[in-house]
Design a protein around this motif. Sequence first.
Motif, short mmCIF file in Angstrom:
data_model
loop_
_atom_site.label_atom_id
_atom_site.label_comp_id
_atom_site.label_asym_id
_atom_site.label_seq_id
_atom_site.Cartn_x
_atom_site.Cartn_y
_atom_site.Cartn_z
N GLN A 112 0.83 -1.20 0.00
CA GLN A 112 0.00 0.00 0.00
C GLN A 112 0.86 1.26 0.00
O GLN A 112 0.55 2.26 -0.67
CB GLN A 112 -0.92 0.00 1.23
CG GLN A 112 -1.92 1.16 1.24
CD GLN A 112 -2.85 1.12 0.04
OE1 GLN A 112 -3.41 0.08 -0.29
NE2 GLN A 112 -3.00 2.26 -0.64
N GLU A 113 1.98 1.21 0.72
CA GLU A 113 2.89 2.36 0.75
C GLU A 113 3.49 2.62 -0.63
O GLU A 113 3.62 3.77 -1.06
CB GLU A 113 4.01 2.11 1.76
CG GLU A 113 4.96 3.30 1.91
CD GLU A 113 6.04 3.04 2.95
OE1 GLU A 113 6.00 1.97 3.59
OE2 GLU A 113 6.92 3.91 3.10
N ASP A 116 0.77 4.19 -2.75
CA ASP A 116 0.53 5.59 -2.35
C ASP A 116 1.63 6.51 -2.87
O ASP A 116 1.36 7.61 -3.39
CB ASP A 116 0.44 5.70 -0.83
CG ASP A 116 -0.82 5.04 -0.28
OD1 ASP A 116 -0.85 4.76 0.94
OD2 ASP A 116 -1.76 4.80 -1.07
N ASN A 117 2.89 6.07 -2.73
CA ASN A 117 4.01 6.88 -3.21
C ASN A 117 3.97 7.04 -4.73
O ASN A 117 4.25 8.12 -5.27
CB ASN A 117 5.34 6.26 -2.79
CG ASN A 117 5.56 6.35 -1.29
OD1 ASN A 117 4.99 7.21 -0.62
ND2 ASN A 117 6.39 5.47 -0.75
N THR A 119 1.31 6.88 -6.62
CA THR A 119 0.20 7.77 -6.97
C THR A 119 0.58 9.24 -6.78
O THR A 119 0.28 10.10 -7.61
CB THR A 119 -1.03 7.44 -6.10
OG1 THR A 119 -1.41 6.08 -6.33
CG2 THR A 119 -2.21 8.35 -6.46
#
Length: 203
Positions: A112-113, A116-117, A119
């Motif tokens: 997920q990290e 997110d990065n 994105t």
Amino acid sequence: MNNKIEQIIGEIEDYIESCKYQSFSNTKIIVNKDELEDLLSELRRKTPDEIKRYQRMISNKEAILADAQAKADAIIAQAEVQTTELISEHQIMQQAYAQANEVVMLATNQAQEIIDNATADANNIRLGAIQYTDNVLKSLEDIIGHAMETTKARSDNLISSLQGCYDIVISNRAELAPDGAAPEGDSPEPEAKPGQELQVTEI
């Protein structure tokens, strides 16, 4: 290194700076119509290519997200393999399940990290490309607006000068005519048709 649009805009700005001011004016300049049109034509030819380049930069967002998703899937798949191995190797099933869940949770958080990065990076690239394109188009808008104002001022000045000369000629001929009669060959001043404007040909 500057791109083609910035280079051409720089050339237009340099050309405008090199133009001479009109007599009795420190804001209006005299421009060479052909030379300015050549620069603007070159700018029009280059603009679509530059905008396409920025569009490609924006489209990279999807590639970045797809790569991040692939890495996340690989991490989760590896975690599942480790989970299977832990369950198989440990005699105490409860401990194996606890360790397996911890691995899956860590892998999911890491995935997920990464997403997110990725994105955030893709959005920054998109916003930067849009802002840059808008700045370039704003410079182009200012240059064209200035050129339009300069051309209108020149046309207005020419019409005013011609009208003054015309009035003087009419006045002088009237003074020459006996008893104030209009000289022979005079014809009524043509009326301006609605929407008709004086056409000015530049040399």
